[in-house]
Design an enzyme around this catalytic site. Structure first.
Site: not given
Length: 140
Positions: A11, A51, A114, A117, A128
């Site tokens: 990310k 998302y 965080n 993913h 995905e």
């Protein structure tokens, strides 16, 4: 167990801090193999599409903006029970709850930033992967 594939994103908080190599090393050290990887700057269309499952949630707009804020690295990982292995090495979504030695415990800044993913099932991994990669781009 069978060799399977999963999807991973490094990310914006991690790419901004130049942690792409550190994250990839942790994935590889856990027995996962990178069979496709590219650094991209997500468009709004990509972020909202990827998302979309969270569209009705209050954090959706913030999540989309975050994922567009810096480049990300999208990857296809391969290994024994790859989805479970990747989720294990990622650690809990909240870094405060993550086990020592996991990506999120060692590298994440917060529950929102965080670092990574990862797909939550083989079915979602296939969806995905197909969202970001053509079959010929996966060379494992």
């Amino acid at each position: 167990m069978a060799v399977t594939r999963t999807f991973s994103i490094i990310k914006p908080d991690a790419t901004r801090r130049n942690l792409t190599g550190a994250v990839t090393k942790m994935l590889e050290d856990a027995g996962l193999r990178v069979v496709a990887s590219k650094r991209i700057h997500m468009t709004r269309e990509q972020a909202e599409g990827f998302y979309g499952v969270h569209r009705e949630r209050p954090f959706f707009g913030e999540l989309v903006d975050f994922m567009m804020s810096e480049p990300v690295v999208v990857q296809v990982l391969e290994g024994e029970d790859a989805v479970a292995k990747n989720r294990e090495v990622m650690g809990a979504t909240n870094p405060a709850d993550a086990a020592s030695g996991t990506i999120r415990k060692e590298l994440a800044l917060s529950i929102g930033e965080n670092t990574v993913h990862g797909s939550d099932s083989e079915e979602n991994a296939a969806i995905e992967i197909a969202f970001f990669f053509k079959p010929e781009e996966i060379v494992g």
